[in-house]
Design a protein around this motif. Structure first.
Motif, mmCIF file in Angstrom:
data_model
loop_
_atom_site.group_PDB
_atom_site.id
_atom_site.type_symbol
_atom_site.label_atom_id
_atom_site.label_comp_id
_atom_site.label_asym_id
_atom_site.label_seq_id
_atom_site.Cartn_x
_atom_site.Cartn_y
_atom_site.Cartn_z
ATOM 1 N N CYS A 84 0.915 -1.136 0.043
ATOM 2 C CA CYS A 84 0.096 -0.227 -0.007
ATOM 3 C C CYS A 84 1.002 1.236 -0.122
ATOM 4 N N PRO A 85 0.710 2.047 -1.097
ATOM 5 C CA PRO A 85 1.690 3.318 -1.119
ATOM 6 C C PRO A 85 1.293 4.068 0.046
ATOM 7 N N SER A 86 2.438 4.839 0.762
ATOM 8 C CA SER A 86 2.335 5.639 1.925
ATOM 9 C C SER A 86 1.378 4.844 2.860
ATOM 10 N N HIS A 87 1.677 3.646 3.229
ATOM 11 C CA HIS A 87 1.068 2.611 4.003
ATOM 12 C C HIS A 87 0.717 3.165 5.445
ATOM 13 N N GLU A 88 1.618 3.867 5.781
ATOM 14 C CA GLU A 88 1.576 4.506 7.544
ATOM 15 C C GLU A 88 0.223 5.216 7.620
ATOM 16 N N SER A 89 -0.249 5.915 6.628
ATOM 17 C CA SER A 89 -1.443 6.777 6.772
ATOM 18 C C SER A 89 -2.679 6.230 5.894
ATOM 19 N N SER A 90 -2.175 5.360 5.158
ATOM 20 C CA SER A 90 -3.513 4.899 4.236
ATOM 21 C C SER A 90 -3.818 3.599 4.266
ATOM 22 N N TRP A 91 -3.176 2.630 5.259
ATOM 23 C CA TRP A 91 -3.639 1.363 5.317
ATOM 24 C C TRP A 91 -4.444 1.117 6.720
ATOM 25 N N MET A 92 -5.553 0.223 6.502
ATOM 26 C CA MET A 92 -6.364 0.218 7.817
ATOM 27 C C MET A 92 -6.310 -1.376 7.912
ATOM 28 N N HIS A 93 -6.371 -1.765 9.280
ATOM 29 C CA HIS A 93 -6.258 -3.347 9.745
ATOM 30 C C HIS A 93 -7.094 -3.273 10.891
ATOM 31 N N THR A 94 -7.755 -4.455 11.321
ATOM 32 C CA THR A 94 -8.376 -4.762 12.336
ATOM 33 C C THR A 94 -7.924 -4.611 13.876
ATOM 34 N N SER A 95 -6.421 -4.717 13.488
ATOM 35 C CA SER A 95 -5.650 -4.733 14.793
ATOM 36 C C SER A 95 -5.423 -2.959 15.116
ATOM 37 N N SER A 96 -5.581 -2.370 14.379
ATOM 38 C CA SER A 96 -5.418 -0.899 14.751
ATOM 39 C C SER A 96 -6.478 -0.118 14.967
ATOM 40 N N GLY A 97 -6.403 0.981 15.345
ATOM 41 C CA GLY A 97 -7.604 1.769 16.070
ATOM 42 C C GLY A 97 -8.361 2.567 14.808
ATOM 43 N N ASN A 98 -7.675 2.436 13.467
ATOM 44 C CA ASN A 98 -8.521 3.243 12.672
ATOM 45 C C ASN A 98 -9.299 2.198 11.675
ATOM 46 N N SER A 99 -9.850 1.373 12.187
ATOM 47 C CA SER A 99 -10.463 0.295 11.244
ATOM 48 C C SER A 99 -11.812 0.408 10.892
ATOM 49 N N ARG A 100 -12.315 1.800 10.885
ATOM 50 C CA ARG A 100 -13.594 2.045 10.580
ATOM 51 C C ARG A 100 -13.869 2.429 8.713
ATOM 52 N N CYS A 101 -14.520 1.626 8.198
ATOM 53 C CA CYS A 101 -14.843 1.894 6.548
ATOM 54 C C CYS A 101 -15.580 3.259 6.509
ATOM 55 N N ALA A 102 -15.122 3.778 5.496
ATOM 56 C CA ALA A 102 -15.913 4.896 4.877
ATOM 57 C C ALA A 102 -16.631 4.684 3.757
ATOM 58 N N ASP A 103 -17.656 5.508 3.583
ATOM 59 C CA ASP A 103 -18.670 5.327 2.289
ATOM 60 C C ASP A 103 -19.197 3.965 2.391
ATOM 61 N N PRO A 104 -19.886 3.509 3.455
ATOM 62 C CA PRO A 104 -20.322 2.260 3.249
ATOM 63 C C PRO A 104 -21.756 2.019 2.198
ATOM 64 N N LYS A 105 -21.890 0.991 1.548
ATOM 65 C CA LYS A 105 -22.785 1.089 0.562
ATOM 66 C C LYS A 105 -23.600 -0.173 0.855
ATOM 67 N N ILE A 106 -25.241 -0.024 0.631
ATOM 68 C CA ILE A 106 -26.275 -1.022 1.204
ATOM 69 C C ILE A 106 -26.412 -1.878 -0.415
ATOM 70 N N ILE A 107 -25.993 -2.900 -0.530
ATOM 71 C CA ILE A 107 -26.174 -3.669 -1.714
ATOM 72 C C ILE A 107 -27.394 -4.801 -1.679
ATOM 73 N N LYS A 108 -27.872 -4.856 -0.625
ATOM 74 C CA LYS A 108 -29.036 -5.979 -0.464
ATOM 75 C C LYS A 108 -29.549 -5.685 1.086
ATOM 76 N N VAL A 109 -30.931 -5.869 1.021
ATOM 77 C CA VAL A 109 -31.847 -5.741 2.281
ATOM 78 C C VAL A 109 -32.304 -7.288 2.227
ATOM 79 N N GLY A 110 -32.306 -7.901 3.263
ATOM 80 C CA GLY A 110 -32.852 -8.902 3.261
ATOM 81 C C GLY A 110 -33.612 -9.396 4.499
#
Length: 110
Positions: A84-110
């Motif tokens: 990941c280019p510039s991975h220090e500020s641009s890479w998210m992992h569940t073990s880090s505190g910055n693991s909230r995804c932006a711009d979620p999309k709902i593709i199915k309602v069941g």
């Protein structure tokens, strides 16, 4: 009787396509060029691609933690940290505190 030096060869392995996220493969150790050492416990190695079947941030962060896949924000793809280019500020992992995804999309309602 003396014995020769013990060496291990480093090899890269890969598989084509993006329809399998991880692929268990048989593992064997070859000694002295042609003697295969038995593998009674059927130990396997896993080849894996972070990006395969993980097209979104949410799917990426749900990957098995042992694969160390994370979401590369700048590239908008699932990858290893070092890919990941510039991975220090641009890479998210569940073990880090910055693991909230932006711009979620709902593709199915069941």
């Amino acid at each position: 009787m003396g014995r020769g030096p013990e060496t291990a060869q480093l090899s890269k392995y890969f598989y084509e396509g993006n329809d399998i996220s991880d692929l268990p493969v048989n593992l064997s150790v070859v000694w002295n060029g042609n003697f295969i050492i038995d593998n009674p416990q059927n130990i396997q190695a896993h080849l894996y691609k972070c990006s395969a079947l993980r097209e979104s941030c949410g799917l990426c962060l749900k990957a098995d933690p042992r694969f160390e896949c994370g979401w590369c924000v700048s590239e908008k793809r699932c990858s290893l940290r070092q890919h990941c280019p510039s991975h220090e500020s641009s890479w998210m992992h569940t073990s880090s505190g910055n693991s909230r995804c932006a711009d979620p999309k709902i593709i199915k309602v069941g």
